[in-house]
Scaffold this active site. Structure first.
Site, PDB file in Angstrom:
ATOM      1  N   CYS A   1     -19.188  -5.213 -16.531  1.00 21.39           N
ATOM      2  CA  CYS A   1     -19.186  -4.276 -14.628  1.00 21.39           C
ATOM      3  C   CYS A   1     -20.073  -5.219 -14.156  1.00 21.39           C
ATOM      4  O   CYS A   1     -22.032  -5.922 -14.732  1.00 21.39           O
ATOM      5  CB  CYS A   1     -19.716  -3.300 -14.533  1.00 21.39           C
ATOM      6  SG  CYS A   1     -19.692  -2.844 -12.721  1.00 21.39           S
TER       7      CYS A   1
ATOM      8  N   GLU B   1       0.705  -0.839  -0.231  1.00 21.79           N
ATOM      9  CA  GLU B   1       0.301   0.181  -0.176  1.00 21.79           C
ATOM     10  C   GLU B   1       1.027   0.949   0.242  1.00 21.79           C
ATOM     11  O   GLU B   1       0.147   2.024  -0.699  1.00 21.79           O
ATOM     12  CB  GLU B   1      -0.578  -0.154   1.218  1.00 21.79           C
ATOM     13  CG  GLU B   1      -2.580  -0.871   1.050  1.00 21.79           C
ATOM     14  CD  GLU B   1      -2.968  -0.587   0.342  1.00 21.79           C
ATOM     15  OE1 GLU B   1      -3.147   0.890  -1.046  1.00 21.79           O
ATOM     16  OE2 GLU B   1      -3.602  -1.390  -0.541  1.00 21.79           O
TER      17      GLU B   1
ATOM     18  N   CYS C   1     -14.087  -0.683 -14.999  1.00 22.60           N
ATOM     19  CA  CYS C   1     -14.191   0.609 -14.391  1.00 22.60           C
ATOM     20  C   CYS C   1     -13.097   1.644 -15.204  1.00 22.60           C
ATOM     21  O   CYS C   1     -13.255   2.475 -14.035  1.00 22.60           O
ATOM     22  CB  CYS C   1     -15.393   0.675 -13.240  1.00 22.60           C
ATOM     23  SG  CYS C   1     -15.614   2.537 -13.346  1.00 22.60           S
TER      24      CYS C   1
ATOM     25  N   CYS D   1     -18.411  -1.578 -19.479  1.00 16.36           N
ATOM     26  CA  CYS D   1     -19.838  -1.454 -19.031  1.00 16.36           C
ATOM     27  C   CYS D   1     -20.273  -2.965 -18.718  1.00 16.36           C
ATOM     28  O   CYS D   1     -21.058  -3.002 -17.556  1.00 16.36           O
ATOM     29  CB  CYS D   1     -20.797  -0.288 -18.972  1.00 16.36           C
ATOM     30  SG  CYS D   1     -20.025   1.088 -18.489  1.00 16.36           S
TER      31      CYS D   1
END
Length: 356
Positions: free
Chosen positions: A201, A38, A191, A198
């Protein structure tokens, strides 16, 4: 668990990316790996981070190993990832965890945020992924996904609180870490910023932006102002044996703790020769080199002029460290300073007329 969370987690179970820091399905994540990834991934791509992550883990497999490492070794290993404050904070955080927490990371976002270099998003991501805390971890991919899902047209960054308020209700009590990673994967692979897929998704049927046909235009962003230009003069000083003078930048501030070719401060106004020489590391016969070294930082662009000089004797009066040319790679030089070195070593560049 909400229907939307169910749909996303079902999609994630089939399409999750295989990443070097990600635990296998059903396995307990290693907080050290989660934290290290991270920090590295802040403002950097997965492709760029992967080899650095593997190298760090090979060299420092446990947080105790990283805490015990000399900071210069950590900064040197970080070269190329940029934003060097992250590397300083990474080392400081490892030392804090080793010294104050018995080598174990705190298991809540609130406690994690008290460690060096861990902000709101990073603390939430570690807490959710490594410890299962039910908390929203919202980074750029997530902001894009949720802005489209809810049809939020307020420009970023003003939209951040609105996006967070609407998204946090979707975080499930079960598998919050997988939910966080699923949102990241959805934003990275489906996305996407341009030409979102789309039909692939899991949230297409409930996505406001998809229904309106405006997915690619969201999230809206406030227009960026033009970056200011700063200028400086770098001093390429050689000793009789060919060694070059380097010095360490102050710990606080841009490129803190990194090594540099000595330079003037960086400012908007051009430098005259007289002004520049006030900042020279030693008296010498300084000669300008043709051309400029250009580098872009997040908030400004930099142009450096180069002055080359030689000093008699051992140069003991200089503040800094003398480095042989064949060992320059051993020093934690940030990218802009490696550009200065390359410019100085370009034998095809003649001397220029004095500046100012």
């Amino acid at each position: 668990m909400s229907v939307q969370a169910d749909l996303l987690l079902d999609w994630y179970d089939r399409h999750r990316r295989v990443l070097p820091w990600r635990a296998e399905a059903g396995a307990r994540p290693d907080p050290y790996r989660v934290w290290l990834s991270e920090i590295m991934l802040q403002q950097t791509t997965v492709a760029a981070v992967a080899p650095y992550f593997r190298a760090f883990l090979h060299r420092w497999p446990r947080i105790a190993d990283l805490a015990a490492a000399p900071r210069d070794d950590v900064l040197h290993a970080w070269q190329g990832l940029g934003y060097y404050a992250r590397a300083r904070n990474l080392h400081a955080c490892a030392q804090a965890v080793a010294a104050d927490h018995g080598g174990r990371f705190p298991d809540t976002a609130a406690a994690l945020r008290r460690l060096p270099g861990i902000g709101a998003y990073t603390g939430a991501a570690i807490a959710a992924i490594a410890f299962g805390e039910q908390i929203l971890a919202l980074e750029a991919n997530g902001e894009r996904v949720f802005a489209r899902l809810f049809g939020i047209e307020t420009p970023l960054p003003a939209a951040k609180p609105e996006i967070a308020a609407m998204a946090e209700g979707l975080v499930p009590a079960a598998r919050p870490g997988d939910f966080a990673q699923a949102v990241m994967d959805l934003g990275a692979t489906v996305c996407t910023v341009k030409r979102p897929s789309c039909p692939r998704c899991p949230w297409q049927d409930s996505c406001v932006a998809a229904a309106r046909g405006i997915a690619e235009s969201l999230p809206r962003k406030a227009p960026k102002g033009e970056k200011p230009l700063r200028r400086g003069v770098a001093f390429w000083l050689r000793r009789g044996d060919g060694a070059v003078l380097l010095r360490r930048r102050p710990d606080k501030g841009l490129l803190g703790g990194m090594m540099e070719v000595p330079s003037t401060p960086w400012r908007e106004a051009p430098w005259s020769m007289a002004e520049a020489l006030f900042h020279a590391p030693l008296p010498a016969s300084w000669q300008p080199r043709l051309g400029l070294v250009r580098h872009g930082f997040t908030h400004f662009d930099l142009e450096l002029t180069l002055l080359a000089g030689r000093v008699a004797g051992d140069g003991a009066a200089a503040t800094g460290e003398w480095a042989s040319l064949d060992r320059l790679g051993d020093h934690a030089l940030p990218t802009c300073m490696r550009k200065v070195v390359a410019h100085a070593l370009d034998e095809g560049l003649p001397l220029a007329a004095p500046i100012g």
